[in-house]
Motif scaffolding. Structure first.
Motif, PDB file in Angstrom:
ATOM      1  N   LEU A   5       5.531   0.281  -0.141  1.00  0.00           N
ATOM      2  CA  LEU A   5       5.354  -0.569   1.037  1.00  0.00           C
ATOM      3  C   LEU A   5       5.395  -2.040   0.644  1.00  0.00           C
ATOM      4  N   TRP A   6       4.746  -2.360  -0.437  1.00  0.00           N
ATOM      5  CA  TRP A   6       4.713  -3.748  -0.909  1.00  0.00           C
ATOM      6  C   TRP A   6       6.118  -4.226  -1.284  1.00  0.00           C
ATOM      7  N   ALA A  49      -8.914  -5.124  -4.487  1.00  0.00           N
ATOM      8  CA  ALA A  49      -7.520  -4.812  -4.798  1.00  0.00           C
ATOM      9  C   ALA A  49      -7.058  -3.648  -3.942  1.00  0.00           C
ATOM     10  N   ASP A  50      -5.833  -3.629  -3.619  1.00  0.00           N
ATOM     11  CA  ASP A  50      -5.152  -2.663  -2.754  1.00  0.00           C
ATOM     12  C   ASP A  50      -5.448  -2.921  -1.276  1.00  0.00           C
ATOM     13  N   GLU A  54      -2.772  -4.031   1.543  1.00  0.00           N
ATOM     14  CA  GLU A  54      -2.652  -3.294   2.801  1.00  0.00           C
ATOM     15  C   GLU A  54      -2.699  -4.239   3.999  1.00  0.00           C
ATOM     16  N   MET A  55      -3.663  -5.162   4.000  1.00  0.00           N
ATOM     17  CA  MET A  55      -3.790  -6.074   5.129  1.00  0.00           C
ATOM     18  C   MET A  55      -2.623  -7.056   5.188  1.00  0.00           C
ATOM     19  N   ALA A  56      -2.122  -7.506   4.014  1.00  0.00           N
ATOM     20  CA  ALA A  56      -0.958  -8.387   4.002  1.00  0.00           C
ATOM     21  C   ALA A  56       0.274  -7.654   4.533  1.00  0.00           C
ATOM     22  N   GLU A  90     -18.379   2.321  -1.654  1.00  0.00           N
ATOM     23  CA  GLU A  90     -17.581   3.551  -1.548  1.00  0.00           C
ATOM     24  C   GLU A  90     -16.393   3.380  -0.600  1.00  0.00           C
ATOM     25  N   LEU A  91     -16.407   2.319   0.229  1.00  0.00           N
ATOM     26  CA  LEU A  91     -15.301   2.099   1.155  1.00  0.00           C
ATOM     27  C   LEU A  91     -14.190   1.255   0.543  1.00  0.00           C
ATOM     28  N   SER A  92     -14.412   0.694  -0.616  1.00  0.00           N
ATOM     29  CA  SER A  92     -13.387  -0.148  -1.226  1.00  0.00           C
ATOM     30  C   SER A  92     -12.219   0.710  -1.712  1.00  0.00           C
TER      31      SER A  92
END
Length: 704
Positions: A5-6, A49-50, A54-56, A90-92
Motif C-alpha cells: 500500500l505504501w 510505527a505502521d 496507515e493514516m498517511a 496493546e492497540l499499537s
C-alpha cells in the motif's frame, strides 16, 4: 500488505510528515482548510510505527477517491489516537486492532483523563466519522478475500462489485454483519453475487428490498433454539408448518417509519418480504450442488422441490398495485401554480428567506415540467440533449413558445428497454444550460484538474472527481421543508405534500390524457414498456370525471329529482356519446333508437337533465332568453303598434323556457354542490306543466 500500500502512493504523499507546500496545486483542492491560512502540516509521525503509514495512506486514498480531507479533524484524530495508544499499548501496531466503536470509546476516555471532561458531541461526531472512514478504507485494502465474501460491500471502495453504468444507489454500502446464522449470511452473499453478475438483480434491488427482506428472516430464525439448519425441517410437512409460522410473523410486524408508522405492514409489503425469501430458496434449490461446494456447506444438498415453493398459491396475498386514491396523487391546477410560482425560493439565499439550493430548484422545475422520476433528473448526463430531426419544409422559429426543440435523454434505470428520451422545449433547454453554467462557476473550483463532470446535477461534498450525482436525501429533506413553508392546499383543503415528487409524474400523465393525447403517445412519453401502467393514469382520469359527475345533484326541467341512479346515468351517458345529443347546458337522456321531435326545445323536454356544473351556462342562457324576449316584444310593438299577447306561440315557448331556467337555477342553488348520501342523483327543473298533465291524464284513465 502495508508495504505494498505504501509503495503505490505518489512520492509527494509518501511521508509521515505531510506539508502543503510539497503538494501540487490540484492536490490542495482535496484538503479542507482555512483559505486565509498560510498552509498546513499533518504530522502522522506522532503515531506508533505502521499506524502512521496507515493514516498517511488513508489521507491519500480519501483524496484519490474524490473526497475532501478535513485537516483540522484529521490532526485531532491523530493526536488522540496517539494518546489512546499510550494508555493502551496493546492497540499499537494497526488501526485494525480494534473496531471503530472500541476506538471511539477509548479516545473519549483518553480525552476525559487529560481534560477532566468528556469531549463535546460535535467533536465526537467529526472525529468519529473520519475514524470510521479511515477504518473502512483500510479494511477494504487489507481484506484479500473474494469481494462477495466481505461483510461490507462498498462500490466506492471495490470496483469489482457489478453495477449498472448509472446506478442510483452506487454510493451506498450494504452491510451483512447482522445477518445470522453464519450459514445463512454466506449463502445470501453468494446468491447476491451470482444474481448481480448474471443480471438477475440490480444493486438497487440488493441494497433495498432484498437485503431487508432476508434480514427479517434471519432475525426470526436466530430466535429459535436450536437455530434451524439450511434445510429448515426434516420433512415437507414440517417445512410447510415452519413457513406458515414465518408468514404469520411477517403479518404481525409493525411499520417502523413513514406515514404508516405504528401500523401493521401493508399486504403489498408482506408479499414483498416473503417473495424475496421464496426467490432466495428457489435459487439455492436450483443451485444446491454448486452451493454445497462453493460455500462448503453440505446442508444445501438436502434441499428439495418443497423448498422452491414455500407457500401455496394465494397464501402470500395478492401482489397488487396500490391504487391508493390516485386522484389524490394528482396536483390540481391551483396548487400546481402556487408551487411553481414559488419555486424560486428554493434557490434564493438563506439570508434572503430562501432555502439556498439552486440545484434542487432546477431539479424540481424539470421534474414538474417533464414528468420524469426524480432519479432520472438527478442523474442526467452533463450533456443530456440530443438534436431534434425536423421535418423538411417546416416553418416557424425553433424557439417558439411551446415548440419542441430537442430531445432529452435521461437515465432509465427502473424499466429495462423502456424509452429513454422525451421531447423538450426551449425553456427546458434554458434550464439545463443554466445548470451547467452554475455548476462550472460554483462547483468547478472543487474539482480535480482536467476533470469532466459525469452528471448535470452534482454532489457538493466528497466529489473532487465530479462523478457523483446530487444526493437524493438532500432533495427529500429540502423539499419537505419547502412543502411545510408553502402550506399548499388542494381544492378539498388537503395539504399537498409535493415533497413526494412522484406526484408531479402522476400530474403530468393525467394532464396529457386530459388534453386528449393518444394512449400510446402518453405511454412512450412516460417511459412505459406496456400500456398497463399508462392505463392506471387513464383510470385516474376516468375516476376524476366520474367523481365530478357524481358530485352534483341531477335535475330535469321541472325541478324534481331524477329517478335514475347517478352511476347508471354516468355509465349511460359515457356509452352513448353522440355528437347530435351534446348539449351546452346539460344532457339528453333520450334513448339512442328514439328520434327527437323537440328541435331546440330541450328546456321543455322531460328527457333533459342538468346539474350545478352547468350553472354559469344556465344563467347566461336565462339572461339571453330574457333579453331576446324583450327585443322581440319591442320589435313587435314597433311594427304593429300593439303589445305581443301572452298567447303568442313564440312568446309562450320562450316564456316557458325562461321559467324553466328559473326553476332549474333555483333548485341547483338550493342544493348547491351537495352529494347524495344514498348515491342517487337529484332530479331538477323543467316540464311541470307536462308532468302534471300526464298525471291528470293517468288519473282520468283510472276512473270508472
Amino acid at each position: 500488505m502495508l508495504e505494498s500500500l505504501w509503495a503505490e502512493m505518489p512520492d509527494r504523499f509518501r511521508t509521515i510528515d505531510l506539508e502543503s507546500n510539497a503538494l501540487d496545486t490540484d492536490d490542495l483542492t482535496a484538503f479542507l482548510t482555512d483559505p486565509r491560512g498560510p498552509g498546513f502540516r499533518i504530522r502522522f509521525g506522532q503515531l506508533p510505527a505502521d499506524m502512521d503509514r496507515e493514516m498517511a495512506w488513508c489521507c491519500w486514498r480519501i483524496a484519490e477517491l474524490g473526497g475532501r480531507v478535513p485537516v483540522g479533524v484529521l490532526r485531532s484524530l491523530i493526536r488522540w489516537l496517539a494518546a489512546t495508544v499510550e494508555d493502551h499499548p496493546e492497540l499499537s501496531g494497526s488501526l485494525m486492532r480494534a473496531a471503530p466503536r472500541e476506538w471511539e470509546r477509548s479516545i473519549a476516555a483518553a480525552y476525559a483523563r487529560r481534560n477532566g471532561s468528556l469531549p463535546g458531541r460535535f467533536w465526537q461526531e467529526n472525529v468519529g466519522s473520519t475514524l470510521r472512514r479511515c477504518y473502512e478504507i483500510l479494511w477494504a485494502a487489507y481484506d484479500q478475500r473474494p469481494w462477495w465474501r466481505r461483510e461490507v460491500w462498498d462500490p466506492t471502495l471495490d470496483p469489482r462489485i457489478p453495477l449498472r453504468p448509472h446506478e442510483p444507489l452506487g454510493n451506498h454500502a450494504v452491510y451483512f454483519q447482522q445477518l445470522e446464522p453464519l450459514w445463512l449470511r454466506i449463502a445470501i452473499q453468494w446468491y447476491f453475487k451470482v444474481s448481480l453478475e448474471t443480471g438477475q438483480l440490480t444493486w438497487s434491488t440488493v441494497a433495498g428490498p432484498q437485503r431487508t427482506a432476508l434480514q427479517v428472516f434471519a432475525d426470526w430464525i436466530a430466535g429459535h433454539d436450536p437455530v434451524p439448519p439450511p434445510w429448515l425441517r426434516e420433512d415437507p410437512a414440517g417445512i410447510r408448518a415452519f413457513m406458515l409460522d414465518f408468514l404469520s410473523h411477517v403479518r404481525g410486524l409493525i411499520t417502523q417509519s413513514g406515514p404508516n408508522k405504528g401500523k401493521p405492514l401493508s399486504p403489498q409489503r408482506v408479499n414483498t418480504l416473503v417473495t424475496c425469501l421464496e426467490t432466495f430458496y428457489a435459487f439455492m434449490t436450483d443451485h444446491r450442488e454448486t452451493a454445497a461446494q462453493v460455500l462448503d456447506e453440505a446442508g444445501w444438498l438436502r434441499l428439495g422441490p418443497y423448498h422452491a415453493m414455500l407457500w401455496r398459491h394465494g397464501e402470500k396475498g395478492r401482489r397488487t398495485r396500490v391504487v391508493r386514491e390516485r386522484r389524490q396523487e394528482v396536483i390540481d391546477d391551483t396548487a400546481f401554480s402556487q408551487i411553481m410560482s414559488n419555486v424560486h425560493l428554493l434557490g434564493e439565499p438563506i439570508e434572503g428567506g430562501g432555502l439556498g439550493d439552486e440545484q434542487i430548484m432546477r431539479i424540481l422545475m424539470l421534474v414538474a415540467r417533464t414528468g420524469r422520476r426524480i432519479s432520472e433528473i438527478r442523474m442526467l448526463d452533463r450533456e443530456p440533449l440530443l438534436p431534434l430531426d425536423r421535418l423538411c419544409g417546416s416553418t416557424g422559429p425553433a424557439d417558439a413558445d411551446g415548440a419542441f426543440v430537442a430531445k432529452l435523454r435521461y437515465q432509465q434505470t427502473k424499466i429495462e428497454q423502456a424509452p429513454d428520451t422525451v421531447l423538450v422545449d426551449a425553456e427546458i433547454v434554458a434550464i439545463i444550460d443554466e445548470q451547467r453554467r452554475w455548476a462550472d462557476q460554483h462547483l468547478g473550483p472543487r474539482w480535480a484538474q482536467g476533470v469532466t463532470p459525469k452528471y448535470l446535477f452534482l454532489g457538493h461534498n466528497m466529489n473532487r472527481n465530479a462523478d457523483k450525482p446530487f444526493p437524493p436525501s438532500r432533495i427529500n429533506q429540502t423539499l419537505a421543508v419547502f412543502a411545510r413553508r408553502l402550506d399548499v392546499r388542494d381544492s378539498a383543503g388537503r395539504l399537498v405534500d409535493f415533497n413526494r415528487t412522484h406526484r408531479f409524474r402522476h400530474t403530468k400523465a393525467t394532464s396529457l390524457l386530459n388534453a386528449g393525447v393518444p394512449l400510446h403517445v402518453v405511454q412512450r412519453y412516460m417511459g412505459h414498456v406496456s400500456p398497463t401502467m399508462t392505463m392506471e393514469y387513464a383510470e385516474t382520469l376516468a375516476e376524476t370525471h366520474q367523481r365530478e359527475f357524481l358530485r352534483y345533484h341531477k335535475v330535469t326541467a321541472d325541478g324534481r329529482d331524477l329517478p335514475v341512479d347517478t352511476r347508471d346515468l354516468y355509465d349511460m351517458l359515457e356509452l352513448d356519446k353522440r355528437t347530435d345529443r351534446i348539449l351546452p347546458n346539460g344532457w339528453c337522456l333520450l334513448p339512442p333508437r328514439q328520434a327527437c321531435d323537440k328541435g331546440n326545445a330541450c328546456l321543455t323536454c322531460d328527457k333533459f337533465a342538468t346539474d350545478a356544473s352547468f350553472l354559469p351556462e344556465l344563467k347566461t342562457q336565462q339572461h339571453h332568453t330574457l333579453q331576446l324576449i324583450d327585443e322581440r316584444r319591442q320589435a313587435f310593438a314597433a311594427r304593429t303598434g300593439q303589445e305581443m299577447s301572452p298567447d303568442n306561440v313564440w312568446l309562450a315557448g320562450r316564456t316557458q323556457e325562461h321559467d324553466a331556467l328559473g326553476r332549474i337555477i333555483d333548485t341547483l342553488e338550493q342544493t348547491g354542490h351537495r352529494t347524495d348520501s344514498d348515491g342517487r342523483a337529484v332530479r331538477g327543473a323543467g316540464v311541470a306543466a307536462r308532468t302534471d298533465a300526464l298525471a291528470a291524464e293517468h288519473d282520468e284513465e283510472r276512473r270508472p
